[in-house]
Design a protein around this motif. Structure first.
Motif: not given
Length: 339
Positions: A154-165
């Motif tokens: 998710a981080v690799q594809l989005l280029g950032r944190s995936p809004g993980l709660r």
């Protein structure tokens, strides 16, 4: 047939074990995994052997976060042909739908999905990661590898944190909680019903810089034309229907046909097309389950006979000799000697 997983899932296994002072070749031999298979990402290994080896490696080298460390050495490319379609998707929703549809190419025992947030938080969803436990036993290290890799993808594809709660793990902490916080960067909840990453719902609309519709469609066409989901075949559906009836008497062909809402003769014709029969599907299921329970548990043979639908232990003994050329006791002893 016992569920398999692509050898790519063990990418980085040998070097990691060696760095931690272990012997990867000895572990591979113990779990009957040929080293040459690991040289090809598309090689296939038993997911039960794969998972048990991960747990054994963690214990032998004294590395409780072994699964997370292995996840750190991998990325979306381990999904092979599925990775191409995932990377070229335009949004996270599109990528998840593709991965969920074709994850069976990597292993039919694994599934991912999108569920409601188990804590009822507004604007939060759960990205779930499940293993089919009716076919292969639970493995804490394998779950941490899979969920850790899910997060890294998710981080690799989005280029950032995936809004993980928060992160949901079905087992207790294997490592200090600080290790999980460092890896995921979010609250960790243990002993939960399902492994999951709980993320902000808005992330589903996030777009990918790697999006390419032409490549995505070509990748999907290749996947659809080259791979068939074994869980959707008639023999796979029959196997699941019979498995759900156990422990207890094995249902008749007519009873299974009724549960699938088809005529018994239609069911038989479908199985013939798949070059099998109802009796063969049942026998294969009993063989695979018997092998797993005998070699991976301390259950009595009477209990195992019930779990695979035999009315007597003697029937199990005869079947095991037919399948493996050994008594149940001999099969268990051989498995223990190889550990």
């Amino acid at each position: 047939m016992q569920p398999l997983i692509r050898a790519a899932s063990l990418r980085g296994f040998g070097p990691l074990v060696s760095e931690l002072g272990g012997d990867p070749d000895r572990l591979l031999e113990r779990y009957d995994i040929a080293r040459e298979v690991l040289a090809d990402d598309d090689g296939l290994v038993s997911i039960t052997a794969h998972d048990q080896m991960l747990d054994a490696a963690a214990a032998e080298v004294g590395c409780p976060d072994f699964g997370l460390r292995l996840a750190d050495r991998q990325d979306v490319s381990i999904l092979g042909p599925v990775a191409r379609a995932v990377r070229s998707s335009s949004t996270a929703t599109e990528a998840l739908e593709c991965a969920a549809r074709f994850l069976f190419v990597h292993s039919p025992a694994l599934t991912i999905g999108v569920d409601d947030d188990p804590w009822g938080r507004r604007g939060v969803i759960a990205l779930t990661y499940r293993k089919q436990l009716s076919e292969s036993p639970y493995s804490p290290q394998a779950i941490e590898l899979g969920l850790g890799l899910f997060h890294r993808m998710a981080v690799q594809l989005l280029g950032r944190s995936p809004g993980l709660r928060s992160v949901e793990l079905p087992h207790g902490p294997l490592s200090p909680v600080a290790r999980y916080l460092d890896f995921f960067g979010a609250d960790i909840k243990f002993d939960r019903p399902v492994a999951a990453l709980c993320v902000e719902r808005r992330i589903l609309d996030a777009s990918f810089d790697t999006a390419d519709e032409e490549i995505r469609l070509a990748a999907l066409e290749h996947l659809a034309g080259s791979y068939s989901d074994p869980t959707r075949s008639m023999s796979g559906r029959v196997r699941r229907a019979v498995a759900e009836s156990l422990p207890g008497p094995v249902p008749s062909l007519a009873e299974v046909a009724a549960s699938l809402s088809i005529h018994p003769r239609t069911l038989q014709r479908h199985l013939v097309v798949e070059d099998t029969t109802y009796g063969q599907v049942v026998d294969d299921l009993r063989r695979d389950r018997s092998h797993r329970f005998i070699t991976t548990t301390d259950l009595s043979f009477t209990q195992i006979a019930d779990l695979v639908g035999f009315s007597e232990q003697s029937t199990l003994s005869h079947a095991v000799r037919r399948w493996f050329g050994l008594s149940p006791g001999g099969l268990r002893r051989r498995a223990r000697l190889s550990r």
